[in-house]
Design a protein around this motif. Structure first.
Motif, PDB file in Angstrom:
ATOM      1  N   ARG A   1      -3.945  16.556   8.345  1.00  0.00           N
ATOM      2  CA  ARG A   1      -2.907  16.005   9.219  1.00  0.00           C
ATOM      3  C   ARG A   1      -3.248  14.563   9.607  1.00  0.00           C
ATOM      4  O   ARG A   1      -2.371  13.690   9.613  1.00  0.00           O
ATOM      5  N   ALA A   2      -4.510  14.300   9.911  1.00  0.00           N
ATOM      6  CA  ALA A   2      -4.917  12.941  10.269  1.00  0.00           C
ATOM      7  C   ALA A   2      -4.788  12.001   9.068  1.00  0.00           C
ATOM      8  O   ALA A   2      -4.397  10.835   9.215  1.00  0.00           O
ATOM      9  N   TRP A   3      -5.116  12.481   7.888  1.00  0.00           N
ATOM     10  CA  TRP A   3      -4.942  11.703   6.652  1.00  0.00           C
ATOM     11  C   TRP A   3      -3.497  11.269   6.495  1.00  0.00           C
ATOM     12  O   TRP A   3      -3.204  10.095   6.258  1.00  0.00           O
ATOM     13  N   ARG A   4      -2.588  12.214   6.662  1.00  0.00           N
ATOM     14  CA  ARG A   4      -1.166  11.895   6.543  1.00  0.00           C
ATOM     15  C   ARG A   4      -0.716  10.927   7.634  1.00  0.00           C
ATOM     16  O   ARG A   4       0.062   9.998   7.369  1.00  0.00           O
ATOM     17  N   ARG A   5      -1.216  11.140   8.871  1.00  0.00           N
ATOM     18  CA  ARG A   5      -0.791  10.285   9.982  1.00  0.00           C
ATOM     19  C   ARG A   5      -1.234   8.847   9.782  1.00  0.00           C
ATOM     20  O   ARG A   5      -0.432   7.907   9.949  1.00  0.00           O
ATOM     21  N   VAL A   6      -2.478   8.650   9.421  1.00  0.00           N
ATOM     22  CA  VAL A   6      -2.992   7.283   9.246  1.00  0.00           C
ATOM     23  C   VAL A   6      -2.224   6.551   8.151  1.00  0.00           C
ATOM     24  O   VAL A   6      -1.830   5.392   8.307  1.00  0.00           O
ATOM     25  N   LEU A   7      -1.985   7.236   7.036  1.00  0.00           N
ATOM     26  CA  LEU A   7      -1.267   6.584   5.937  1.00  0.00           C
ATOM     27  C   LEU A   7       0.211   6.387   6.277  1.00  0.00           C
ATOM     28  O   LEU A   7       0.798   5.339   5.959  1.00  0.00           O
ATOM     29  N   SER A   8       0.822   7.361   6.908  1.00  0.00           N
ATOM     30  CA  SER A   8       2.244   7.241   7.245  1.00  0.00           C
ATOM     31  C   SER A   8       2.489   6.117   8.234  1.00  0.00           C
ATOM     32  O   SER A   8       3.476   5.381   8.131  1.00  0.00           O
ATOM     33  N   GLU A   9       1.611   5.969   9.193  1.00  0.00           N
ATOM     34  CA  GLU A   9       1.793   4.954  10.219  1.00  0.00           C
ATOM     35  C   GLU A   9       1.311   3.573   9.779  1.00  0.00           C
ATOM     36  O   GLU A   9       1.891   2.556  10.168  1.00  0.00           O
TER      37      GLU A   9
ATOM     38  N   LEU B   1       0.815  -1.206   0.000  1.00  0.00           N
ATOM     39  CA  LEU B   1       0.000   0.000   0.000  1.00  0.00           C
ATOM     40  C   LEU B   1       0.856   1.267   0.000  1.00  0.00           C
ATOM     41  O   LEU B   1       0.587   2.216  -0.745  1.00  0.00           O
ATOM     42  N   HIS B   2       1.901   1.298   0.805  1.00  0.00           N
ATOM     43  CA  HIS B   2       2.679   2.523   0.933  1.00  0.00           C
ATOM     44  C   HIS B   2       3.409   2.892  -0.355  1.00  0.00           C
ATOM     45  O   HIS B   2       3.788   4.054  -0.541  1.00  0.00           O
ATOM     46  N   GLN B   3       3.617   1.921  -1.252  1.00  0.00           N
ATOM     47  CA  GLN B   3       4.269   2.241  -2.517  1.00  0.00           C
ATOM     48  C   GLN B   3       3.452   3.250  -3.323  1.00  0.00           C
ATOM     49  O   GLN B   3       4.015   3.996  -4.136  1.00  0.00           O
ATOM     50  N   ILE B   4       2.163   3.290  -3.099  1.00  0.00           N
ATOM     51  CA  ILE B   4       1.290   4.252  -3.768  1.00  0.00           C
ATOM     52  C   ILE B   4       0.957   5.428  -2.857  1.00  0.00           C
ATOM     53  O   ILE B   4       1.107   6.595  -3.230  1.00  0.00           O
ATOM     54  N   THR B   5       0.527   5.132  -1.634  1.00  0.00           N
ATOM     55  CA  THR B   5      -0.002   6.204  -0.788  1.00  0.00           C
ATOM     56  C   THR B   5       1.070   7.183  -0.318  1.00  0.00           C
ATOM     57  O   THR B   5       0.744   8.315   0.061  1.00  0.00           O
ATOM     58  N   ARG B   6       2.346   6.807  -0.368  1.00  0.00           N
ATOM     59  CA  ARG B   6       3.386   7.763   0.021  1.00  0.00           C
ATOM     60  C   ARG B   6       3.399   8.978  -0.905  1.00  0.00           C
ATOM     61  O   ARG B   6       3.839  10.065  -0.513  1.00  0.00           O
ATOM     62  N   HIS B   7       2.894   8.800  -2.117  1.00  0.00           N
ATOM     63  CA  HIS B   7       2.824   9.913  -3.062  1.00  0.00           C
ATOM     64  C   HIS B   7       1.558  10.758  -2.885  1.00  0.00           C
ATOM     65  O   HIS B   7       1.435  11.812  -3.512  1.00  0.00           O
ATOM     66  N   MET B   8       0.645  10.285  -2.053  1.00  0.00           N
ATOM     67  CA  MET B   8      -0.659  10.933  -1.933  1.00  0.00           C
ATOM     68  C   MET B   8      -0.812  11.725  -0.639  1.00  0.00           C
ATOM     69  O   MET B   8      -1.882  12.268  -0.367  1.00  0.00           O
ATOM     70  N   LEU B   9       0.246  11.831   0.153  1.00  0.00           N
ATOM     71  CA  LEU B   9       0.125  12.461   1.460  1.00  0.00           C
ATOM     72  C   LEU B   9      -0.287  13.927   1.358  1.00  0.00           C
ATOM     73  O   LEU B   9      -0.928  14.467   2.257  1.00  0.00           O
ATOM     74  N   GLY B  10       0.076  14.595   0.264  1.00  0.00           N
ATOM     75  CA  GLY B  10      -0.258  16.003   0.104  1.00  0.00           C
ATOM     76  C   GLY B  10      -1.587  16.260  -0.579  1.00  0.00           C
ATOM     77  O   GLY B  10      -1.921  17.421  -0.846  1.00  0.00           O
TER      78      GLY B  10
ATOM     79  N   ARG C   1       2.791  -1.134   7.019  1.00  0.00           N
ATOM     80  CA  ARG C   1       2.706  -2.358   7.809  1.00  0.00           C
ATOM     81  C   ARG C   1       2.402  -3.559   6.930  1.00  0.00           C
ATOM     82  O   ARG C   1       1.722  -3.441   5.907  1.00  0.00           O
ATOM     83  N   ASP C   2       2.905  -4.711   7.321  1.00  0.00           N
ATOM     84  CA  ASP C   2       2.632  -5.935   6.572  1.00  0.00           C
ATOM     85  C   ASP C   2       1.124  -6.160   6.474  1.00  0.00           C
ATOM     86  O   ASP C   2       0.398  -6.064   7.477  1.00  0.00           O
ATOM     87  N   GLY C   3       0.675  -6.445   5.268  1.00  0.00           N
ATOM     88  CA  GLY C   3      -0.735  -6.737   5.058  1.00  0.00           C
ATOM     89  C   GLY C   3      -1.634  -5.529   4.980  1.00  0.00           C
ATOM     90  O   GLY C   3      -2.861  -5.680   4.854  1.00  0.00           O
ATOM     91  N   ALA C   4      -1.082  -4.324   5.034  1.00  0.00           N
ATOM     92  CA  ALA C   4      -1.908  -3.119   4.952  1.00  0.00           C
ATOM     93  C   ALA C   4      -2.685  -3.110   3.641  1.00  0.00           C
ATOM     94  O   ALA C   4      -2.119  -3.356   2.568  1.00  0.00           O
ATOM     95  N   GLY C   5      -3.961  -2.822   3.731  1.00  0.00           N
ATOM     96  CA  GLY C   5      -4.805  -2.847   2.541  1.00  0.00           C
ATOM     97  C   GLY C   5      -5.738  -1.652   2.482  1.00  0.00           C
ATOM     98  O   GLY C   5      -5.501  -0.612   3.133  1.00  0.00           O
ATOM     99  N   LEU C   6      -6.820  -1.804   1.760  1.00  0.00           N
ATOM    100  CA  LEU C   6      -7.736  -0.694   1.570  1.00  0.00           C
ATOM    101  C   LEU C   6      -8.410  -0.257   2.860  1.00  0.00           C
ATOM    102  O   LEU C   6      -8.939   0.857   2.937  1.00  0.00           O
ATOM    103  N   ASP C   7      -8.383  -1.117   3.898  1.00  0.00           N
ATOM    104  CA  ASP C   7      -8.950  -0.711   5.179  1.00  0.00           C
ATOM    105  C   ASP C   7      -8.191   0.487   5.753  1.00  0.00           C
ATOM    106  O   ASP C   7      -8.783   1.397   6.344  1.00  0.00           O
TER     107      ASP C   7
END
Length: 340
Positions: free
Chosen positions: A306-314, A288-297, A318-324
């Motif tokens: 800020r919460a959007w960035r925090r949830v995605l950054s944290e 997931l982070h391979q895509i969402t790291r580009h979407m933080l802004g 993680r292993d198994g992170a998905g659309l949830d």
């Protein structure tokens, strides 16, 4: 070489472009950016010629057809290697091949390419001539106005004249010097003063060349102003990455003929359009982070950003992170909006 109709479309695509940025403008970033602008030219990260010749070519060069118009930026200083890399990249169908003559990083200097090539315009001319012999699309050059103690008023026109003599008609000029000694790559993007006036004078001195400007441009208003002063195009870098909505979501208005057909959409619409792309990537074994790291802004300056960035950054790495995780980040924005 391309015919006149193709050249016109190619030139028009450069009214606005997103700069090649190492570790940032990979295929996931470009797909995300393309959802916000149908017309801007997108650039790959710099790929060295030896990497294409000897490395995992498909992984380095593959992209979605949705990314067009798209340019491949090459790094190198050996005409034979650059010619071979251009030939090997040809089947991938890029719309342009660009030579990096602007990057000031230590690893680029040690390989004798990037901004250090500003000191060797005849070698650059040999490189682009070799590339053009293999290319079926335009070959362009991205450069600085000079390096170290150069006098840009002397160095830049000589560089343009020499390289244009080898057949290059399109230059993207980062309107700062590159200091090869004493400044880090980050400092080279911020400390050397901008000289937009010099780039404008280069367009006046070389009216038949396509001259685009890069460096410090962070708004569509400034882009429109520079276009209005006679430049052929504007390239936006970090602003397109950190605050993409402000510079890309309305970017198609820079193409007057296309502005009426430009869809009206919001940052939330873009997030929704990314969902199936993310799902396909996860299904293929991607993370997931391979895509969402580009979407933080994406929601920069908006309640809940800020919460959007925090949830995605944290959560996205993680292993198994998905659309949830993605849904949870979007839910933070909904909650912030409801609290207004």
């Amino acid at each position: 070489m391309t015919d006149l109709s193709i050249q016109k479309g190619f030139r028009d695509a450069h009214r606005l472009s997103v700069a090649p940025m190492m570790d940032w403008t990979d295929r996931h970033c470009r797909y995300f950016h393309r959802l916000m602008t149908r017309h801007a030219m997108l650039y790959t990260e710099m790929v060295t010629a030896p990497a294409i010749i000897h490395g995992p070519r498909d992984r380095l060069l593959a992209y979605s057809t949705a990314e067009h118009p798209i340019a491949l930026q090459l790094g190198g200083s050996d005409p034979r290697e650059l010619a071979q890399a251009t030939r090997l990249a040809q089947p991938f169908g890029y719309d342009e091949i660009n030579l990096n003559v602007g990057c000031p990083s230590d690893r680029v200097q040690s390989g004798c390419f990037g901004a250090v090539l500003m000191e060797r315009p005849s070698l650059v001319a040999d490189c682009v001539a070799a590339m053009q012999a293999e290319a079926r699309v335009p070959v362009t050059v991205k450069c600085r106005i000079g390096v170290d103690d150069d006098d840009p008023e002397t160095v830049l026109p000589r560089f343009l004249e020499t390289v244009a003599g080898a057949g290059v008609q399109h230059f993207i000029i980062h309107a700062r010097k590159a200091w090869l000694k004493g400044l880090s790559p980050k400092e080279n993007r911020e400390i050397p003063p901008l000289d937009y006036g010099l780039v404008l004078r280069m367009k006046q001195q070389f009216p038949d060349l396509t001259i685009c400007i890069n460096g410090g441009i962070a708004s569509l208003d400034l882009a429109q102003d520079l276009l209005g002063q006679g430049l052929d195009g504007v390239m936006i870098g970090r602003a397109a990455y950190h605050d993409p909505v402000s510079v890309l979501l309305g970017a198609d208005a820079l193409w007057p003929a296309a502005a009426q057909d430009a869809p009206t959409q919001t940052a939330m619409d873009v997030a929704a359009k990314m969902r199936p792309y993310i799902a396909d990537h996860l299904a293929a074994g991607g993370r997931l982070h391979q895509i969402t790291r580009h979407m933080l802004g994406l929601f920069h300056g908006r309640p809940g950003a800020r919460a959007w960035r925090r949830v995605l950054s944290e959560g996205a790495s993680r292993d198994g992170a998905g659309l949830d995780v993605y849904n949870a980040a979007l839910a933070e924005l909904d909650m912030a909006a409801a609290a207004q």
